[in-house]
Structures are given as structure tokens and as C-alpha cells.
Design a protein around this motif. Structure first.
Motif, short mmCIF file in Angstrom:
data_model
loop_
_atom_site.label_atom_id
_atom_site.label_comp_id
_atom_site.label_asym_id
_atom_site.label_seq_id
_atom_site.Cartn_x
_atom_site.Cartn_y
_atom_site.Cartn_z
N VAL A 158 0.82 -1.21 0.00
CA VAL A 158 0.00 0.00 0.00
C VAL A 158 0.86 1.27 0.00
CG1 VAL A 158 -1.80 1.28 1.23
CG2 VAL A 158 -1.83 -1.23 1.24
N VAL A 159 0.54 2.18 -0.94
CA VAL A 159 1.18 3.49 -1.00
C VAL A 159 0.08 4.54 -1.12
CG1 VAL A 159 2.83 4.98 -2.19
CG2 VAL A 159 3.16 2.51 -2.21
N ILE A 160 0.16 5.59 -0.31
CA ILE A 160 -0.85 6.66 -0.31
C ILE A 160 -0.30 7.88 -1.04
CG2 ILE A 160 -2.26 8.18 1.11
CD1 ILE A 160 -2.27 6.08 3.27
N PHE A 161 -1.11 8.39 -1.97
CA PHE A 161 -0.78 9.59 -2.74
C PHE A 161 -1.77 10.70 -2.41
CE2 PHE A 161 1.02 6.17 -5.15
CZ PHE A 161 2.12 6.68 -5.80
N SER A 162 -1.29 11.93 -2.46
CA SER A 162 -2.14 13.12 -2.42
C SER A 162 -2.25 13.68 -3.83
CB SER A 162 -1.55 14.17 -1.49
OG SER A 162 -2.10 15.46 -1.77
N HIS A 163 -3.46 14.10 -4.23
CA HIS A 163 -3.58 14.78 -5.52
C HIS A 163 -4.28 16.13 -5.36
CE1 HIS A 163 -7.93 13.85 -6.14
NE2 HIS A 163 -7.64 12.72 -5.51
N ASN A 164 -4.45 16.59 -4.12
CA ASN A 164 -5.07 17.88 -3.83
C ASN A 164 -4.07 18.72 -3.03
OD1 ASN A 164 -6.53 20.06 -2.82
ND2 ASN A 164 -8.42 18.88 -2.60
N PRO A 165 -3.43 19.71 -3.66
CA PRO A 165 -2.43 20.51 -2.95
C PRO A 165 -2.97 21.20 -1.71
CG PRO A 165 -2.27 20.89 -5.32
CD PRO A 165 -3.53 20.09 -5.09
N ASP A 166 -4.27 21.53 -1.69
CA ASP A 166 -4.83 22.26 -0.55
C ASP A 166 -4.86 21.43 0.72
OD1 ASP A 166 -5.22 24.52 -2.12
OD2 ASP A 166 -7.24 23.93 -2.71
N SER A 167 -5.01 20.12 0.59
CA SER A 167 -5.10 19.27 1.78
C SER A 167 -3.85 18.43 2.00
CB SER A 167 -6.31 18.34 1.67
OG SER A 167 -6.21 17.49 0.53
N ARG A 168 -2.88 18.55 1.12
CA ARG A 168 -1.70 17.68 1.18
C ARG A 168 -0.96 17.80 2.51
NH1 ARG A 168 1.31 18.59 -3.79
NH2 ARG A 168 -0.35 17.21 -4.55
N GLY A 169 -0.79 19.01 2.99
CA GLY A 169 -0.04 19.21 4.22
C GLY A 169 -0.63 18.47 5.41
N ALA A 170 -1.96 18.43 5.48
CA ALA A 170 -2.62 17.75 6.61
C ALA A 170 -2.29 16.27 6.61
CB ALA A 170 -4.13 17.97 6.53
N TYR A 171 -2.25 15.66 5.42
CA TYR A 171 -1.96 14.23 5.34
C TYR A 171 -0.46 13.96 5.52
CZ TYR A 171 -6.77 13.47 3.94
OH TYR A 171 -8.15 13.42 3.93
N GLN A 172 0.38 14.83 4.98
CA GLN A 172 1.82 14.65 5.19
C GLN A 172 2.19 14.74 6.66
OE1 GLN A 172 3.19 17.77 2.55
NE2 GLN A 172 3.92 16.30 1.04
N SER A 173 1.50 15.60 7.39
CA SER A 173 1.83 15.78 8.81
C SER A 173 1.57 14.51 9.61
CB SER A 173 1.05 16.94 9.40
OG SER A 173 -0.34 16.66 9.47
N MET A 174 0.65 13.65 9.16
CA MET A 174 0.41 12.40 9.87
C MET A 174 1.67 11.55 9.92
SD MET A 174 -3.30 11.10 8.48
CE MET A 174 -2.54 10.49 6.98
N PHE A 175 2.38 11.49 8.81
CA PHE A 175 3.60 10.69 8.76
C PHE A 175 4.72 11.36 9.54
CE2 PHE A 175 1.09 9.09 5.32
CZ PHE A 175 1.40 7.74 5.26
N GLN A 176 4.78 12.69 9.49
CA GLN A 176 5.80 13.40 10.25
C GLN A 176 5.60 13.21 11.76
OE1 GLN A 176 5.10 17.28 8.65
NE2 GLN A 176 6.14 16.86 6.71
N LYS A 177 4.33 13.14 12.18
CA LYS A 177 4.02 12.98 13.60
C LYS A 177 3.99 11.51 14.04
CE LYS A 177 1.18 17.17 13.65
NZ LYS A 177 -0.21 17.70 13.76
N ARG A 178 4.17 10.59 13.08
CA ARG A 178 4.17 9.14 13.35
C ARG A 178 2.87 8.66 13.97
NH1 ARG A 178 10.33 8.31 15.76
NH2 ARG A 178 11.44 9.05 13.89
N VAL A 179 1.77 9.17 13.45
CA VAL A 179 0.46 8.71 13.94
C VAL A 179 -0.19 7.75 12.95
CG1 VAL A 179 0.08 10.76 15.35
CG2 VAL A 179 -0.70 10.76 12.97
N VAL A 180 0.52 7.41 11.88
CA VAL A 180 0.02 6.44 10.92
C VAL A 180 0.42 5.04 11.38
CG1 VAL A 180 0.15 5.65 8.53
CG2 VAL A 180 0.16 8.10 9.04
N ARG A 181 -0.52 4.12 11.34
CA ARG A 181 -0.26 2.74 11.77
C ARG A 181 0.01 1.87 10.53
NH1 ARG A 181 -4.19 5.23 14.53
NH2 ARG A 181 -5.86 4.51 13.16
N LYS A 182 1.20 1.29 10.48
CA LYS A 182 1.60 0.47 9.34
C LYS A 182 1.78 -0.98 9.77
CE LYS A 182 4.36 4.25 7.35
NZ LYS A 182 5.72 4.62 6.87
#
Length: 324
Positions: A158-182
Motif C-alpha cells: 500500500v502506497v498513499i498519494f495526495s492529488h489535492n495541494p490544498d489538503s496535502r499538508g494535513a496528510y503529510q503531517s500524519m507521517f511526520q508525527k508518526r500517527v500512521v499505523r503500518k
């Protein structure tokens, strides 16, 4: 030499003087010093893997431009503070990757793909069009598509992509904060003398061979929880929960435990490169990703449809990796 940054895609709101071309976004390069000799000489020295003749042909046809979209010439000055734009091109034909990705989910913000083994996530090295990002851009016509995390070329899942620049930062921050469960799965040798599940920690750093990592003494900076799903003879099926995201973390951790992943050409010893053996993919799978959506608060989970491939004499046919 004379540059510090380059990218395969522009910042969300920046002016991009070149369009996406056949699924490939233009790259850019910031110049950090003023140099004599002209643009052709600079590019040939900055990118020695590309011939001077190839750079000359690109400049002659107007394929390299400045930040305003003005084509640069071979004798154009090289000045500190310039940003130049160009398309990444390969001088040799790409080897087709004979496995197909699938899309697990798409909405107005995200596209979630299931990546097969051997397919790079983004253009790199000898891969350009045979990458997950470019394939998806071509198929879906999404010029702003960009991965918000990556998988090694050898790893499927599984790989997650963003295609909306307006909301991209919110989703990128999940990985930066390590709140994504893999959750990953792997087929590897048996780990003896351990009670499952257990947590393995170590300090990792880049090895002298730049493409691999190594463990060194010191405060741990990597952590993996390891579960045993089942064992069959000389192989075991593991479920892995990485709590950090170091390069090749799961591959190195299992190898350090005396249980290298089946078909791993890097760990415990990096083997000479002999090209891809499509019949022996690395048996590591990014099984699932889950998170609380930063926009809605909804708990979301995406799971790969691929399966790991036990050797035919060790497991039943229905567990073989499907690339359909």
C-alpha cells in the motif's frame, strides 16, 4: 558544485513554467553560485552521468528554461539564485516492469495504490516511466499527484498519494508525527529463542555502501514489533509493526536477528547486482495502513490485495503472490 535542491514536482502554489509531459513532472534545480563557462558546461559537470551531447541537444531544442519559462542556451550565464527547470530523460530505453499496480481507493484528496514488487514509487536512477507515480499520472490525469510516503522498489503493498495541494499538508503531517499505523508481512528464516510478540530496537545509520543501512552501537533510533503468524520448516511468516521509519529498517532488523527476508539481495550481505529476477521477489509486503483522517476524524484503513509467495513445497497454491 553549484546546486543544493531539486524536485520532481513544484511546491503547491509555485509557478511551474513547464507542464507535466507524458506523466512526467518537470524537475527543478536551484543554483547557489555564479560560475563562468555557461550553462552547458555547468550541467555537464553537475550531472556527469548524462553526456554533454545530450545536454546540448536539450538546450538546443529549448527543453531547459528559467523560472519565467525562458529557454536557456548553451552559453547562458550561471548565476546564484537562479532556478532552472527541465525534464528528466533517460538515454537508454527502460526495461518494462511486467507487474501491474491497482488502485484501492480514490477520493477528492487521496489516491491509494497497491504497488507490485520491482516497481519504484517515484522516478529514480534508470527508472522514469516505469514507476508507480508516472504510471498513475498517465492513467488518471492527475498533475498534482505525489506520494506522501514511499516504499522500496523491492517491496510490494500500500502506497498513499495526495492529488489535492490544498489538503496535502494535513496528510503529510500524519507521517511526520508518526500517527500512521503500518503493518507489514514477511517470509523469513526462523527467529530462535524469542517469545512472540517482541520488540526489537537498534541504532541504524547509512552504511559505507550508500544503498544499505547498518546497525551501530548507541541509543536506539529504530523500533519494530515482531509477531509470528506461522512457521513452516525453514521459513516463518511474520507480521511487522514498524514504530519508526528508517531506511530498510525491517530488512535490517530481521537480518540482524538471524532471519533474513526470503530473496533479500541486500541483507545480511549486499550481493553483486545481476539485474532483477522477476521469479524471486523480496518477500516483504506493506499489508495495511490505517489512520484517523485529519480532515474528518474518521478511522481509515487500506489493505493490500497481494499475498506473499511461500515456496511451492512449503505452502499451498492459494497463498502465492498474485499480480492480477
Amino acid at each position: 558544485m553549484g546546486s543544493s535542491r531539486k524536485g520532481h514536482q513544484a511546491e503547491a502554489n509555485a509557478y511551474v513554467p513547464l507542464p507535466v509531459r507524458d506523466g512526467v513532472a518537470p524537475s527543478y534545480l536551484w543554483l547557489t553560485e555564479t560560475r563562468a563557462g555557461g550553462m552547458l558546461r555547468f550541467l555537464a559537470e553537475r550531472f556527469p552521468d548524462v553526456s554533454e551531447g545530450a545536454w546540448g541537444r536539450r538546450l538546443a531544442r529549448g527543453g531547459i528554461v528559467d523560472a519565467k519559462g525562458t529557454p536557456l542556451r548553451a552559453d547562458s550565464p550561471v548565476r546564484a539564485g537562479m532556478r532552472i527547470w527541465y525534464y528528466r530523460e533517460l538515454e537508454s530505453p527502460e526495461t518494462p516492469i511486467p507487474f501491474q499496480e491497482t488502485v484501492l481507493h480514490q477520493d477528492q484528496h487521496l489516491l491509494v495504490a497497491d504497488k507490485p514488487h520491482f516497481l519504484p514509487t517515484i522516478p529514480t536512477g534508470r527508472f522514469l516511466h516505469e514507476t508507480l507515480l508516472v504510471r498513475l499520472k498517465k492513467r488518471y490525469g492527475l498533475p498534482h499527484l505525489t506520494p506522501i510516503h514511499r516504499l522500496d522498489r523491492e517491496t510490494a503493498g500500500v502506497v498513499i498519494f495526495s492529488h489535492n495541494p490544498d489538503s496535502r499538508g494535513a496528510y503529510q503531517s500524519m507521517f511526520q508525527k508518526r500517527v500512521v499505523r503500518k503493518v507489514y508481512e514477511a517470509l523469513a528464516g526462523p527467529i530462535e529463542g524469542r517469545s512472540f510478540p517482541f520488540t526489537y530496537r537498534s541504532r541504524m545509520q547509512d552504511a559505507e555502501q550508500f544503498f544499505v543501512s547498518e546497525e551501530v552501537p548507541g541509543e536506539p533510533n529504530s523500533e519494530t514489533v515482531i509477531e509470528l503468524i506461522e512457521r513452516r520448516g525453514a521459513l516463518a511468516h511474520y507480521r511487522l509493526h514498524p514504530h519508526t521509519g528508517r531506511k530498510h529498517q525491517l530488512r535490517l532488523h530481521l537480518a540482524a536477528l538471524g532471519a533474513p527476508i526470503l530473496n533479500d539481495a541486500f541483507y545480511p550481505v549486499a550481493l553483486p547486482c545481476k539485474g532483477d529476477d522477476f521469479n524471486a521477489p523480496l518477500q516483504l509486503l506493506a499489508r495495511a495502513i490505517s489512520f484517523d483522517d485529519p480532515l474528518t476524524g474518521e478511522t481509515r484503513r487500506f489493505e493490500s490485495r497481494f499475498r506473499l509467495a511461500w515456496p511451492a513445497d512449503a505452502y499451498s497454491e492459494d497463498k502465492l503472490l498474485s499480480t492480477a
